[in-house]
Structures are given as C-alpha cells and as structure tokens.
Design an enzyme around this catalytic site. Structure first.
Site, PDB file in Angstrom:
ATOM      1  N   GLY A 141       4.337   1.159   3.536  1.00 24.24           N
ATOM      2  CA  GLY A 141       3.167   1.353   4.381  1.00 24.24           C
ATOM      3  C   GLY A 141       1.832   1.101   3.719  1.00 24.24           C
ATOM      4  N   GLY A 160       3.423   8.111  -2.553  1.00 25.95           N
ATOM      5  CA  GLY A 160       4.019   7.457  -1.393  1.00 25.95           C
ATOM      6  C   GLY A 160       3.684   5.989  -1.282  1.00 25.95           C
ATOM      7  N   ASN A 188       5.468   3.410  -2.028  1.00 22.31           N
ATOM      8  CA  ASN A 188       6.619   2.515  -1.924  1.00 22.31           C
ATOM      9  C   ASN A 188       6.695   1.836  -0.565  1.00 22.31           C
ATOM     10  OD1 ASN A 188       7.263   5.322  -1.153  1.00 22.31           O
ATOM     11  ND2 ASN A 188       9.196   4.445  -0.476  1.00 22.31           N
ATOM     12  N   GLY A 234       0.265   2.874   1.593  1.00 22.68           N
ATOM     13  CA  GLY A 234       0.274   3.150   0.158  1.00 22.68           C
ATOM     14  C   GLY A 234       0.675   1.924  -0.636  1.00 22.68           C
ATOM     15  N   TYR A 252       1.307  19.113  12.260  1.00 26.42           N
ATOM     16  CA  TYR A 252       0.773  17.924  11.573  1.00 26.42           C
ATOM     17  C   TYR A 252      -0.753  17.949  11.569  1.00 26.42           C
ATOM     18  CZ  TYR A 252      -0.414  13.039  10.683  1.00 26.42           C
ATOM     19  OH  TYR A 252      -0.960  11.884  10.158  1.00 26.42           O
TER      20      TYR A 252
END
Length: 318
Positions: free
Chosen positions: A52, A48, A50, A54, A202
């Site tokens: 935020g 992930g 790509n 990350g 979550y």
C-alpha cells in the site's frame, strides 16, 4: 419526439462525462509532492511498508537516497517488497525488520535491535494500521484497532525518540484518517468491552493519532524534531479486507479512489518538503494543511489520552 430528446440528453451526458473524466479523476487523485529534496545520508523507518501507501512511500524515499527500513509482521512479504524497491530504485539500502505492533514485546525487541544496528533516525513514519476488524485483542489485551493504530505506535515512538533527537533535524509522521472527525475517545470504555462497532473503534484510534501528534508536538518544542499527522485519502489498499461492504463499495466507486502512489503523496510531502522543516503539530491532506475536528484540537483530551496511554503501556516520558 420525447424519445429522441431522451436519447439526445443521454448522449450529451455521456459525451460530457467522457470529456470531464480526466479532470474529475485528477481532482480525486489529490495533491502531489513536488519537492525534489534528496535524502542521501538520511535514515527512514516506515511501519507497514510492505504494501500500500507504506510501500510507495518507501520506494520514493529510497529513490531520494535514503536508507529505508521496512518494519512489518510478515518478513516474506517485506522482503518481496524490499527486493522490488531495490530493483526499481537501484538502492541497496532498503532493509526489512520484523515488527508486530499488536505485541509490546515485539515492539520493545524491535527497538532494542534497531538502536544497536542504527546510529541515526531522521524520519519515522507510523503508517501501519488495521481497520474495522472483528472484535479482538492484542497480545497485551488491548482492543486491536486502538492497540495497533495508537498504542503500538505510541510505544514505538517513545522507544526511538532519543535517537530521533540525536539525529535532529528529524520528522515523525503519524498516518491518521478523515475518520478522526467521527471519533470520540471513550475514556470509560477505551477497549470497547461494553460495546464494539468496528467503524467507531477505527475512528477512535484515528482520533487518537491526531491527539497524540498534538501533544507530542508540544513536548518536542525546541528539539528540532517535528511531528505531524496526515490523512492519505481513500486509497485502494488491503485495509478493507475485514469489511465486505467497504470492499464492494470501493470496487463500485474505484474511479474516485486513490491509487497507493497517490495516497502516499502526503506522507512523502511531510517527510521531505523543505517548507515543513519547522512545522509541527499540524494535520495534512493532499499535501496541504487540513481541517481538524474540534475533538482533535481539545488540549485537555490530548493530555488525558497521553497520561492514560503511558499508564496502559507502563512507560514514562521525560
């Protein structure tokens, strides 16, 4: 007289707020990774990455000289992020590979290709995730948040673990959340088939990240592969796209919410800090050890979740 006092009080509050604002903002920004460690010759894989935190983590590790593999579902977004990072860091060792954590076949194909292409892996950051999405299932029938946030990364780590051991010293970082404090592992309804509440699902998945970290650390003792979990903080990101209430709250309180760069600092700290070389099974936030809820320290729950996860995924760990 009263009106004058009221205006005077308001003026004092305004002046104090303006004066203290930088200090308040700095407090909410959290810790900053101060390590100057280089990563030349090291390979890092970030799920992930790509967008935020990350993406910010990938940018930092690339700047330190690491070969960085961005693993994400959308190759076009991944390539756009990688292109930007390459331009900003001058590193040509930023690559993109497709990985869908909601599809076990995709995870297995990714791992198979990765092991053919790469002969070492020093840093694995299980960063990707979904948050408070409408009730849905992964390709393999798991509740989406539990399936992606926990089971997907559990399987990916399992498939790449031998390479991590061969590349030791190596580090695994599992991105969890403060939400683990409110989580419970519902062994009688792991897939939320009886009842579903996005926030609680979550929190269950984030508690699973902490428990996975704890159990994996025990099993990796003596291998020179460490594993730690992190709470990045409340960060401006795409995670709230499924909750209009959360998105509104984050806009209202944006002053107190971390930027992706600020949120990535604990990821980076756990990946590079020299003092953490032999630290494993711990939880971090703001580049410091963080509190773990009692349910996140329960050895019996961690072991049971491990066994159930293996059964669901059809895998067996040595």
């Amino acid at each position: 007289m009263l009106i004058l006092m009221t205006f005077g009080s308001i003026a004092i509050v305004v002046v104090l707020s303006v004066a203290l604002a930088p200090y308040i903002r700095r407090y909410f920004a959290g810790g900053v990774c101060k390590s100057a460690a280089r990563l030349d010759g090291k390979t890092a894989l970030i799920t992930g990455a790509n967008t935020g935190i990350g993406k910010e983590t990938a940018r930092d590790l690339a700047r330190r000289g690491a070969r960085v593999i961005i693993a994400c579902r959308d190759l076009s977004k991944g390539e756009a992020a990688a292109s930007q990072i390459r331009a900003e860091t001058g590193s040509e060792q930023v690559l993109v590979r497709r990985l869908d954590l909601a599809d076990n076949r995709s995870i297995k194909q990714f791992a198979e290709d990765f092991l053919k292409e790469e002969n070492r892996l020093h840093i694995l950051i299980n960063n990707a995730g979904v948050m408070m999405c409408p009730y849905s299932h992964t390709v393999d029938g798991f509740e989406m948040q539990f399936g992606v946030n926990h089971l997907g990364h559990f399987l990916l780590t399992h498939l790449l673990l031998d390479l991590l051991k061969q590349s030791a010293p190596a580090r695994i970082i599992n991105v969890s959340s403060l939400g683990h404090n409110f989580g419970r592992i519902k062994f009688d309804d792991l897939q939320s088939e009886r009842s579903y509440e996005g926030g609680l699902a979550y929190c269950q998945s984030k508690l699973a990240n902490v428990l996975f970290t704890r159990e994996l650390a025990k099993r990796l003792a003596g291998t020179r592969v460490t594993v730690n979990s992190v709470h990045p903080g409340t960060v401006k990101s795409e995670l709230v796209r499924h909750s209009s209430l959360m998105a509104l709250s984050w806009r209202i309180f944006s002053f107190f919410i971390k930027t992706p760069w600020e949120g990535a600092q604990t990821n980076i700290f756990c990946a590079v800090a020299e003092e953490l070389e032999n630290v494993s099974g711990k939880h971090f936030s703001d580049c410091s050890p963080a509190f773990v809820a009692p349910q996140g320290r329960n050895e019996e729950t961690a072991k049971r979740l491990w066994d159930v996860s293996c059964t669901l995924l059809g895998v067996q760990w040595d």
